[in-house]
Motif scaffolding. Structure first.
Motif: not given
Length: 363
Positions: A235-241, A155-161
């Motif tokens: 688990v997270f990709d780097a984020q846009l903001s 769920v965390l990955l889907a949210l942060s992909a």
């Protein structure tokens, strides 16, 4: 109030081609005066990462999202201004749009050892992530929290992909970074551990078998930190903001302090397949229900996550912010969806505008 810390990685890209450029060390020298702290004299740190095109900013341990924001936003703004002066952009995305020959492994004993260990993988390992540390002083409680978080990782990955592009093309995946990371030893869900001794014995056995060189190389997407009394979610990709990153931090803290109730212990391969679905389809994925094990749509799983951690969010003063950010993502999409929309609208120029959008000053 439970303390947490955030590490986020950025990649420096040529502003015309969005290909990585080796400006990481120059950025650190320019922004920290060679001290490694940003701004000089503060508690946040800006340091080199695996590739010469990357930098990582780590906050100090903080108690509130406002404290984290006071460190994160100025760093993003300063990096963006440095990059602009050098004909580049500083980007939070899981993989860069284009890959060029200029970026190479950063010169250090540790990174050299990792490069030798990984072999050819290191030549194309252009990945950027966000790591969130949540402080849990008791080691047995850290294992409990780690076990409870396992089922929620997809769920965390889907949210942060936030990595749909690589090599100048659409990969078809929401998180291509996660697919690339599967080449590493241990990447994905950790096993379910009986206790702290079981955890450390498992890691020691992997080191003794030469699967990984040392404890710092454990690459599960959730692990016990080797340096701090924390559980680290990776688990997270780097984020846009900055808001995207703050959302993940708030969710991590609330999840790790929420007692698990009536939760099935999923096999690691069940979570692994769900992680693959999240990496492929993002918020459109069908995942494994964290409690029942039945199929569940990612959007429904996101709502379930919010419902589950709402009491902890409210106690931390984060509930309204998280509700607003979840609503935004369900409305506008995660990073991968926003990148695709920008590219569909205006190609590289659209992506450049998206990643170069000014960061609001801290409130």
């Amino acid at each position: 109030m439970t303390r947490f810390g955030i590490e986020e990685e950025f990649v420096l890209l040529d502003e015309e081609t969005l290909v990585p450029v080796p400006l990481g060390s120059d950025a650190i020298d320019a922004l920290t005066g060679g001290t490694g702290t940003f701004p000089p004299g503060s508690t946040g740190t800006l340091k080199t990462e695996f590739l010469t095109s990357q930098v990582e900013f780590a906050t100090s341990a903080v108690h509130t999202l406002a404290e984290a924001e006071q460190q994160l936003r100025p760093c993003r703004s300063a990096l963006s201004e440095f990059a602009r002066r050098r004909g580049a952009v500083a980007v939070g995305m899981g993989t860069p749009y284009g890959i060029g020959p200029a970026s190479s492994v950063t010169h250090s004993d540790r990174y050299g050892e990792i490069a030798r260990w990984l072999g050819f993988i290191s030549d194309t390992h252009h990945v950027n992530g966000v790591h969130v540390h949540v402080e849990i002083p008791d080691v047995d409680e850290r294992i409990r929290a780690l076990n409870a978080a396992r089922a929620w990782l997809p769920v965390l990955l889907a949210l942060s992909a936030n990595s749909p592009f690589a090599d100048g093309r659409d990969t078809g995946h929401a998180s291509w970074r996660s697919i690339m990371m599967r080449r590493l030893p241990l990447f994905g869900s950790p096993p379910h551990f009986l206790d702290a001794d079981h955890y450390h014995a498992t890691v020691d056995r992997l080191i003794d078998a030469h699967v990984i060189p040392d404890v710092a190389s454990v690459a599960w997407v959730a692990r016990i930190s080797a340096r701090y009394p924390t559980v680290e979610l990776r688990v997270f990709d780097a984020q846009l903001s900055t808001d995207d990153t703050l959302l993940l931090a708030a969710v991590c803290r609330a999840l790790l302090v929420t007692p698990a109730r009536d939760q099935r212990v999923h096999d690691s391969d069940v979570i692994q397949t769900s992680l693959w679905s999240a990496a492929r389809w993002g918020m459109d994925a069908t995942l494994v229900h964290p409690v029942s094990g039945d199929p569940i749509a990612a959007r429904s799983a996101t709502r379930l996550l919010l419902q589950t951690i709402a009491p902890a969010l409210e106690e931390n003063g984060d509930l309204t912010f998280v509700q607003e950010q979840f609503a935004r993502i369900l409305r506008e999409g995660n990073g991968a969806q926003r990148q695709r929309a920008a590219h569909h609208h205006a190609g590289i120029a659209g992506l450049r505008a998206l990643v170069s959008a000014p960061q609001p000053a801290p409130a």
